[in-house]
Structure formats: structure tokens, C-alpha cells
Scaffold this motif. Sequence first.
Motif, PDB file in Angstrom:
ATOM      1  N   LEU A 229      -4.475 -13.554 -17.787  1.00 49.23           N
ATOM      2  CA  LEU A 229      -3.866 -14.117 -16.589  1.00 49.23           C
ATOM      3  C   LEU A 229      -2.584 -14.891 -16.889  1.00 49.23           C
ATOM      4  N   SER A 230      -1.979 -14.602 -18.025  1.00 46.09           N
ATOM      5  CA  SER A 230      -0.679 -15.187 -18.349  1.00 46.09           C
ATOM      6  C   SER A 230       0.404 -14.237 -17.869  1.00 46.09           C
ATOM      7  N   ILE A 231       0.842 -14.430 -16.628  1.00 50.10           N
ATOM      8  CA  ILE A 231       1.651 -13.396 -15.972  1.00 50.10           C
ATOM      9  C   ILE A 231       3.095 -13.819 -15.706  1.00 50.10           C
ATOM     10  N   MET A 232       3.465 -15.020 -16.105  1.00 50.24           N
ATOM     11  CA  MET A 232       4.775 -15.525 -15.706  1.00 50.24           C
ATOM     12  C   MET A 232       5.921 -14.601 -16.117  1.00 50.24           C
ATOM     13  N   THR A 233       5.791 -13.961 -17.257  1.00 49.27           N
ATOM     14  CA  THR A 233       6.864 -13.074 -17.732  1.00 49.27           C
ATOM     15  C   THR A 233       6.435 -11.619 -17.778  1.00 49.27           C
ATOM     16  N   ASP A 234       5.360 -11.288 -17.061  1.00 47.28           N
ATOM     17  CA  ASP A 234       4.825  -9.928 -17.050  1.00 47.28           C
ATOM     18  C   ASP A 234       5.464  -9.151 -15.903  1.00 47.28           C
ATOM     19  N   ASP A 235       6.286  -8.160 -16.220  1.00 44.53           N
ATOM     20  CA  ASP A 235       6.986  -7.393 -15.188  1.00 44.53           C
ATOM     21  C   ASP A 235       6.051  -6.525 -14.352  1.00 44.53           C
ATOM     22  N   SER A 236       4.851  -6.258 -14.857  1.00 45.49           N
ATOM     23  CA  SER A 236       3.906  -5.441 -14.080  1.00 45.49           C
ATOM     24  C   SER A 236       3.145  -6.279 -13.051  1.00 45.49           C
ATOM     25  N   ALA A 237       3.308  -7.590 -13.107  1.00 45.25           N
ATOM     26  CA  ALA A 237       2.666  -8.490 -12.141  1.00 45.25           C
ATOM     27  C   ALA A 237       3.589  -8.628 -10.938  1.00 45.25           C
ATOM     28  N   VAL A 238       3.218  -7.971  -9.850  1.00 47.21           N
ATOM     29  CA  VAL A 238       4.088  -7.942  -8.671  1.00 47.21           C
ATOM     30  C   VAL A 238       3.291  -8.261  -7.413  1.00 47.21           C
ATOM     31  N   THR A 239       4.018  -8.605  -6.364  1.00 44.62           N
ATOM     32  CA  THR A 239       3.442  -8.816  -5.039  1.00 44.62           C
ATOM     33  C   THR A 239       4.039  -7.814  -4.074  1.00 44.62           C
ATOM     34  N   HIS A 240       3.187  -7.226  -3.221  1.00 43.94           N
ATOM     35  CA  HIS A 240       3.638  -6.319  -2.177  1.00 43.94           C
ATOM     36  C   HIS A 240       3.334  -6.928  -0.814  1.00 43.94           C
ATOM     37  N   ALA A 241       4.292  -6.889   0.095  1.00 43.33           N
ATOM     38  CA  ALA A 241       4.032  -7.190   1.498  1.00 43.33           C
ATOM     39  C   ALA A 241       3.477  -5.927   2.142  1.00 43.33           C
ATOM     40  N   LEU A 242       2.315  -6.041   2.771  1.00 47.15           N
ATOM     41  CA  LEU A 242       1.602  -4.863   3.273  1.00 47.15           C
ATOM     42  C   LEU A 242       1.692  -4.697   4.789  1.00 47.15           C
ATOM     43  N   GLY A 243       2.434  -5.569   5.453  1.00 49.22           N
ATOM     44  CA  GLY A 243       2.548  -5.498   6.901  1.00 49.22           C
ATOM     45  C   GLY A 243       1.430  -6.246   7.605  1.00 49.22           C
ATOM     46  N   ASN A 244       1.665  -6.607   8.871  1.00 48.16           N
ATOM     47  CA  ASN A 244       0.692  -7.318   9.705  1.00 48.16           C
ATOM     48  C   ASN A 244       0.189  -8.611   9.075  1.00 48.16           C
ATOM     49  N   GLY A 245       1.012  -9.218   8.229  1.00 47.99           N
ATOM     50  CA  GLY A 245       0.642 -10.482   7.604  1.00 47.99           C
ATOM     51  C   GLY A 245      -0.115 -10.347   6.301  1.00 47.99           C
ATOM     52  N   HIS A 246      -0.494  -9.133   5.912  1.00 45.26           N
ATOM     53  CA  HIS A 246      -1.289  -8.902   4.704  1.00 45.26           C
ATOM     54  C   HIS A 246      -0.375  -8.785   3.476  1.00 45.26           C
ATOM     55  N   SER A 247      -0.908  -9.141   2.316  1.00 45.89           N
ATOM     56  CA  SER A 247      -0.158  -8.992   1.073  1.00 45.89           C
ATOM     57  C   SER A 247      -1.119  -8.860  -0.089  1.00 45.89           C
ATOM     58  N   VAL A 248      -0.606  -8.356  -1.212  1.00 46.28           N
ATOM     59  CA  VAL A 248      -1.409  -8.230  -2.420  1.00 46.28           C
ATOM     60  C   VAL A 248      -0.575  -8.673  -3.613  1.00 46.28           C
ATOM     61  N   ALA A 249      -1.193  -9.455  -4.496  1.00 46.11           N
ATOM     62  CA  ALA A 249      -0.534  -9.915  -5.715  1.00 46.11           C
ATOM     63  C   ALA A 249      -1.291  -9.379  -6.916  1.00 46.11           C
ATOM     64  N   ILE A 250      -0.613  -8.596  -7.742  1.00 44.13           N
ATOM     65  CA  ILE A 250      -1.226  -7.977  -8.918  1.00 44.13           C
ATOM     66  C   ILE A 250      -1.060  -8.894 -10.117  1.00 44.13           C
ATOM     67  N   SER A 251      -2.164  -9.202 -10.778  1.00 47.57           N
ATOM     68  CA  SER A 251      -2.117 -10.060 -11.959  1.00 47.57           C
ATOM     69  C   SER A 251      -2.448  -9.301 -13.235  1.00 47.57           C
TER      70      SER A 251
END
Length: 426
Positions: A229-251
Motif C-alpha cells: 500500500l505504498s502508492i505515492m510514487t506508483d504510476d499504476s495507482a490511479v483514480t477513475h471518475a465513473l459518472g453519477n458521483g461514483h469513483s474508484v481508486a486503485i491501490s
Amino acid sequence: MSTAAGHDDIGALVGADRVAGTLYTDPALFEREMDRIFQSTWVWVAHESEIPKAGDFRTTWVGRLPVIVTRDRKGGINVLLNRCRHRGASLCEAPKGNANGFTCPYHAWSYALDGKLRGIPYPDGYEDVVEKKDLPLVRLKVGVYAGMIFASFNEDVEPLEDFLGDARPWIDRFMKQTAGYPVKVQGEHKFRFLGNWKIQLENTTDWYHFPIVHRSWMSSVDAETASMLSIMTDDSAVTHALGNGHSVAISVAEHVDLDVDDGTEKLQDRFAHIVEELSRDETMTPEQIRRIVRSMHGVGFNLNLFPNVAMSMSFFRVLRPISVDETEIRHVALGLDGGPDVVNRERLRIHEHFQGPFGFGSPDDAEAWARVQRGVAGGADLPILVNRGLAREKPNDSGLLTSHATDETGMREAYAMWKRMMTDGE
């Protein structure tokens, strides 16, 4: 501006990179949220595993309104307003159980599991006055996706699958964490914090705070877990806006889809006792054991479903607004229905270590949320910034706005939905 005096220009409270502090402090705005959001859209109320048998029920809330979620004799799922049609008393105070129906403790009007009014004591006084068929419990519209039960007071609400939209494949991936077994609720705990509900809504896809607020947890776990869970410099750790207020954050990108395994990932040493115990079961293949153990921490992402539930790695986090400055949180632990006892026990221990009432994570989060409320009260005319990562946010190949997991893409998505719902039709 005074939102209490007619809610003039509510849209101006939410900008592209900031929101007004009054979103956390204005009681009149809070009342409007209860009507425009919590009584108008789909709100998560339960998981199907909580009511598996006919007669099973659990009580919960849609916004500030109490409801009963039931499984009727035909297997149907009902969500009923927990309010007798006679004089308004609550019908059921038990958090969960099994019943043939519900009887009001005041005058004993009784209702079936689907809400139909079954009986009125001493009915002679109601001749030519009341028809039982005219006074069922108020029924909410019900939708179910992947075992997740949602309800709405709005009969004209859009279909649930449309509301969930691009969040649906992420819900499907989340449910893979039980390695082929059905998902089951193992238990929950709840607590309240002195802060507005939107402060918590922001938190689930906010990885910016994690290594700061949760330093004590990071120092309490083994190096393998901390590194995961050390993601500060991990380029594969991203967040997507999914519409209708939903979102997902990949760790943890390699755990986004737990069905995908190239075989190179080393299983954590802390789970060696589980591998050893499962290996004694001759019905278990090495592949099955590896699949279960890889899933011990859940999936590699946090999914936020507007407005009230998060599917966070290995648990559900459910918020309930109490008032403009108080919110209740439920942390719901998940396990493998019919799965090995040793696995479910270990998953509970992991849950307790972070999310539990004596764990490291929940107290730290609750303190941070309460501090936001206290701080905003000292300067409600100052904006709340949600601008991190705005300059590097861009659509991905699927057209979803995407940025780093430490960026505030998920918050901007939630507030865009908030603005839309709070100003719709005006």
C-alpha cells in the motif's frame, strides 16, 4: 450568500476545483440534501447475505428515514418504511432477525413481510371507515445488483443498472475476492463522528491521506503489507471518475481482477499457516489455495458509490447522515459463505486490525474527519480545495476521467453529482 434564504445560487457553491465550506455547516442545505439526494436516488440498504431465508429482516435507514429490509415467503426482497400506518409508531427496533411479520407495539396493527396490513384489533370501530388493502406499509422501490440491495423513495428513479453505470464492472470485480464462494456479511460495527457526511464521502478514494493519517497502522503491519500500500510514487495507482458521483481508486493494480494471476506473485509469509491448514484438505487444489490466499486482503481498489456506500478492498463502509454535523458509519466485514473457517477468521482479524473499534484505521480517520468539521466552522466562508491532480487529469481509453490515486478526481466527481441533484429543475 444565505442558503437558508431560498437556496439562491446553490450551483455556485461547487466549482471545478473547490467547494464552499458551507456545504459542511449549513442546516438548511442539509435538509435539502435529504430531500434532493437521499429521498430521490438509489441508496444502499443491505447485502442479500444478510437476509438469506424467508422471514429474515434487518432494520436500517435511507437518509434519516427508518426502513425494514425483508425477505418474504416468496423469496422477494422488500424495503418498507418502519412506520405504522395508524399512529406512526416504529414497528421494529431489532437490528436483524427472523419474523412472520411485524406488529405495532402501540395498538397491534399487524403487517405481512411484504407490507400488507393483515390485522386490526377490535375492527368493529373501523367498519365503513378503513379498508385494510388501502393501508399497507410504505414500500420503497427496490433494485439488486450483484447481491447489493438498493432502495429509493422515488418511483420514477432511473433503473439501478443505469445509475450504477460504469461502476458495475468494478462491483463485479469486488465480488471476486471470495474466490468462487458467495460473499457473506460476517459482522459489523458502527460509530459516529462529529462531522458532515460528505467529509467521509470524500475519504474512500482519497489515497493522499493514507500514509499520513495511517502512519501508526503502516508501522504495525509486516513489511510486505506496508509495501503493498505504498502508492505515492506508483504510476499504476490511479483514480477513475465513473459518472453519477461514483469513483474508484486503485491501490494494488495486480489485485484489481483476482482471477488474473501470472503465478509470479509470492504469497505473504503471514498466511503460511493458512496454506498449511488448507493443504491438509484433499479436496483443495494448490491453485484453489493460492487463489484464496491472494484474496485475503480483498481487492486492490476502493469503490465509492454515491451517496452512501463504499466497497473498500475487503469491507463495506456505509454512511448515514444524522445532522449537518454528525454522521454514523458502519464497517461491514465480509467473508466466504461456506468457505474455510481459518480463512474467515483471518479475514476478521485483518478487518479488526484496521477497521475495528480498537483498530488503527477507524480512530485515525474519525479524528481527521471531526477536525475538518471543527476547522471549517472557524472559517465557513473559505473554500474547501479539491484541486489536487487537476492539471494531470485526463480521459483514459474508455473515456473516464483519470488521474493518480492520490489526486482528488473522485471528490470532484462526487461534487459534480451533488451539484446536479441539488439544482436539478431550477
